[in-house]
Design a protein around this motif. Structure first.
Motif, short mmCIF file in Angstrom:
data_model
loop_
_atom_site.label_atom_id
_atom_site.label_comp_id
_atom_site.label_asym_id
_atom_site.label_seq_id
_atom_site.Cartn_x
_atom_site.Cartn_y
_atom_site.Cartn_z
N PHE A 104 0.93 -1.33 0.15
CA PHE A 104 0.10 -0.02 -0.01
C PHE A 104 0.73 1.22 -0.23
CE2 PHE A 104 -2.34 -3.44 2.08
CZ PHE A 104 -3.55 -3.47 1.13
N LEU A 105 2.09 1.16 -0.10
CA LEU A 105 3.08 2.17 -0.14
C LEU A 105 2.73 3.30 -1.23
CD1 LEU A 105 5.47 2.08 -2.44
CD2 LEU A 105 6.10 0.47 -0.91
N GLU A 147 4.26 6.38 -3.85
CA GLU A 147 5.55 6.81 -4.20
C GLU A 147 5.72 8.33 -3.71
OE1 GLU A 147 5.71 6.99 -8.41
OE2 GLU A 147 5.09 4.96 -8.68
N LYS A 169 -6.50 -5.05 -2.35
CA LYS A 169 -5.77 -3.87 -2.80
C LYS A 169 -6.79 -3.13 -4.03
CE LYS A 169 -2.09 -1.95 -4.59
NZ LYS A 169 -1.15 -1.15 -4.19
N ASN A 194 -7.41 1.12 -3.75
CA ASN A 194 -7.03 2.18 -4.78
C ASN A 194 -8.33 2.66 -5.19
OD1 ASN A 194 -4.32 1.92 -3.88
ND2 ASN A 194 -3.72 1.13 -6.16
N ASP A 205 -8.23 16.36 -1.87
CA ASP A 205 -7.66 17.63 -2.43
C ASP A 205 -8.14 17.60 -4.04
OD1 ASP A 205 -6.38 18.77 -0.07
OD2 ASP A 205 -4.73 17.14 -0.42
N CYS A 210 -0.62 3.72 -10.88
CA CYS A 210 -1.34 2.93 -10.19
C CYS A 210 -2.97 2.99 -10.11
CB CYS A 210 -1.10 3.11 -8.55
SG CYS A 210 0.86 2.57 -8.41
N PHE A 253 3.66 13.24 -11.76
CA PHE A 253 2.27 12.89 -11.40
C PHE A 253 1.93 13.33 -10.14
CE2 PHE A 253 1.28 9.26 -8.90
CZ PHE A 253 2.47 8.54 -8.56
N LYS A 254 2.80 13.72 -9.24
CA LYS A 254 2.47 14.00 -7.82
C LYS A 254 3.89 14.45 -7.29
CE LYS A 254 2.64 10.87 -4.62
NZ LYS A 254 2.22 9.68 -3.68
N GLU A 261 1.56 19.32 -7.36
CA GLU A 261 1.52 19.78 -5.92
C GLU A 261 2.85 19.96 -5.12
OE1 GLU A 261 0.33 16.81 -6.96
OE2 GLU A 261 -0.48 15.46 -5.62
C1 UGA Z 1 -1.30 4.68 -4.71
C2 UGA Z 1 -2.02 4.26 -3.36
O1 UGA Z 1 -2.17 5.48 -2.63
C3 UGA Z 1 -0.88 3.60 -2.53
O2 UGA Z 1 -1.62 3.21 -1.32
C4 UGA Z 1 -0.72 2.16 -3.55
O3 UGA Z 1 0.17 1.49 -2.90
C5 UGA Z 1 -0.31 2.83 -4.88
O4 UGA Z 1 -0.95 3.48 -5.30
C6 UGA Z 1 0.01 1.33 -5.50
O5 UGA Z 1 -1.08 0.69 -5.79
O6 UGA Z 1 1.18 1.02 -5.70
P1 UGA Z 1 0.40 6.59 -5.85
O7 UGA Z 1 0.15 6.32 -7.08
O8 UGA Z 1 1.98 6.33 -5.44
O9 UGA Z 1 -0.22 5.48 -4.69
O10 UGA Z 1 0.14 8.00 -5.43
P2 UGA Z 1 -1.00 8.69 -4.45
O11 UGA Z 1 -0.49 9.58 -3.48
O12 UGA Z 1 -2.10 7.79 -4.09
O13 UGA Z 1 -1.52 9.72 -5.66
C7 UGA Z 1 -2.15 9.42 -6.77
C8 UGA Z 1 -2.76 10.39 -7.73
O14 UGA Z 1 -3.74 11.14 -6.94
C9 UGA Z 1 -1.71 11.75 -7.81
O15 UGA Z 1 -1.81 11.99 -9.42
C10 UGA Z 1 -2.16 12.75 -7.05
O16 UGA Z 1 -1.82 14.15 -7.38
C11 UGA Z 1 -3.58 12.54 -6.87
N1 UGA Z 1 -4.26 13.09 -5.51
C12 UGA Z 1 -4.00 12.48 -4.59
C13 UGA Z 1 -5.05 14.01 -5.99
O17 UGA Z 1 -5.45 14.59 -6.99
N2 UGA Z 1 -5.87 14.41 -4.70
C14 UGA Z 1 -5.69 13.75 -3.36
O18 UGA Z 1 -6.15 14.29 -2.60
C15 UGA Z 1 -4.57 12.89 -3.31
#
Ligand code: UGA
Length: 429
Positions: A152-153, A155, A204, A208, A251, A260, A319-320, A384
């Motif tokens: 669940f980590l 990036e 999982k 997600n 957000d 993911c 992407f973030k 962000e």
């Molecule tokens: C996501 C999940 O959060 C992890 O728990 C999971 O392990 C991982 O996929 C995976 O399957 O390997 P990740 O893709 O690294 O993690 O990044 P997130 O922090 O979840 O962000 C995903 C996207 O959502 C980004 O583009 C971010 O900008 C966007 N986001 C996130 C928003 O637009 N608003 C938010 O409030 C949060």
């Protein structure tokens, strides 16, 4: 314990390194010779805060090593984690050929009882297939167990997420591997949930998809906020303080991207369809996500009118925040769409510029974030990154030919921006 991790992508490398950090003996296996050589020479294939230091420390302590040889990894360890890519296919389903290939290789090299753990994100029922494959190709006819142990980590926060997990999920077909799995995770002191394999695999995809749903939900609310003059941040704070809802992943912005959420949503919709369920709720989540970008582009067009030959500065390509990963980045999609309309771009990202250069061409890459606005008709915030909040706004305003900012990540306060003399457009405020 002796552990092997097959695949040194984001999940595999972080998993192996963190297991070594808590004292296990870890072998990381990857078919990519160049990557293994780089890691053996203490280089890093990815940027992930805190990871490089941890890799160096554990390699120096002799707890972490890298090899090309799956055979070595299988023979020397008791638990083999599979953390290989499961890329999307054009129809939304997942390409499981790496999983299949690695299962076969493990089977062919097993000489005694092994626990084979699937850490890659896979559709429900993949564990059964892995078990069947190992049984079919195992020459020595030795015992083994297949376990599903989803990761669940996130990036950008991967080390922290791995070291302090909210929970550890262990999906099994028999009680035999449970003790060893619990022992491997014991140093992390997290709640452990033991389930059947199908439930673990579903946890999982369901997690997600739910997080993606939260993001699309707040993005939909942002549309209503814009239509009424309400403020989406205040709405998110107001609902997020309800502990049943929670503030995180509320957000509003340009929508979710990365390797993911988009892939896992498509895969979950596809497997549901194969199981006879039309997951329309998740299709709507995808639709809202796509529309969020369309709406943002429209906002830029409504202000700048014709984009052809306009100079636009873009802050953010990853992407973030906190990552150099540009796979399915909303920021890259935004740049490409602006380019298609004829805009000239000046772009900057604190970490992702070298990876972006491979996919985003004919733009000017700018090293200093404060120089991006130079001679531009408008500045766009697409990722962000917290550093963008420290932008020298006074200077940026003077550098822009017109003081226009489109903030796709709501980093600034609209009133303060107006006081500083900006025409400032953000999301849902
Ligand atoms: C996501 C999940 O959060 C992890 O728990 C999971 O392990 C991982 O996929 C995976 O399957 O390997 P990740 O893709 O690294 O993690 O990044 P997130 O922090 O979840 O962000 C995903 C996207 O959502 C980004 O583009 C971010 O900008 C966007 N986001 C996130 C928003 O637009 N608003 C938010 O409030 C949060």
């Amino acid at each position: 314990m002796k552990l092997t991790i097959i695949g040194t992508g984001y999940v595999g490398l972080v998993t192996g390194t963190c297991f070594a950090e808590v004292g296990h003996q870890v072998i990381c296996v990857d078919k990519d010779t160049a990557k293994v050589k780089l890691l053996q020479a203490r280089g890093m294939p990815i940027y992930e805060p805190g990871l490089e230091e941890l890799v160096q420390r554990n390699v120096a302590a002799g707890r972490l090593s890298f090899t090309n040889s799956t055979a070595e990894g299988v023979v020397k360890s008791d638990i083999i984690f599979i953390a290989v890519p499961t890329p999307p296919q054009p129809d939304g389903s997942v390409d499981l050929s790496f999983m299949e290939g690695v299962s076969r290789e493990i089977a062919q090299n097993m000489t005694g009882y092994k626990i084979v753990v699937d850490k890659s994100t896979v559709p429900v029922k993949t564990g059964d297939k892995v078990a069947e494959t190992i049984k079919r190709y195992c020459k020595a006819r030795v015992d083994f167990d297949v376990v599903s142990n989803p990761e669940f980590l996130r990036e950008g926060f991967a080390v922290d997420d791995f070291m302090k997990p909210d929970r550890v999920v262990i999906g099994v077909r028999s009680p035999r591997p449970v003790q060893a799995m619990k022992q491997a995770y014991e140093p992390f002191q997290a709640p452990v949930i033991v389930t059947d394999i199908n439930s673990a695999e579903l946890i999982k995809h369901a997690a997600n998809s739910f997080l993606a749903l939260k993001i699309s939900y707040i993005n939909a609310i942002s549309v209503i906020c814009e239509a009424t003059g309400a403020n989406v941040n205040e709405v998110a704070n107001g609902i997020g303080l309800d502990t049943r809802i929670g503030r995180r992943f509320l957000d509003a912005g340009l929508g979710f991207g990365g390797s993911c959420f988009p892939k896992d949503l498509s895969a979950f919709i596809k497997i549901s369809e194969q199981l006879g369920y039309d997951f329309r709720l998740l299709k709507e989540v995808q639709r809202i996500n796509a529309e969020q970008m369309d709406r943002f582009i429209k906002k830029i067009e409504e202000t700048l009118w014709v984009l052809k030959d306009k100079n636009i500065g873009v802050l953010g390509l990853a992407f973030k925040q906190n990552t150099d990963d540009v796979r399915l980045s909303p920021a890259i999609e935004l740049c490409e769409r602006l380019q298609r309309e004829g805009a000239q771009l000046r772009v900057h990202d604190p970490r992702a510029m070298s990876k972006a250069k491979a996919i985003l061409r004919d733009v000017t890459y700018v090293d200093d974030m404060n120089d991006v606005a130079q001679g531009c008709d408008a500045l766009v915030i697409a990722t962000e990154w917290p550093e963008f909040k420290k932008l020298d706004l006074e200077r940026v305003r003077k550098e822009l030919t017109h003081p226009i900012m489109f903030d796709g990540r709501n980093l600034f306060d609209p009133q303060e921006m107006e006081t500083l003399g900006f025409i400032y457009k953000s999301i849902g405020r």
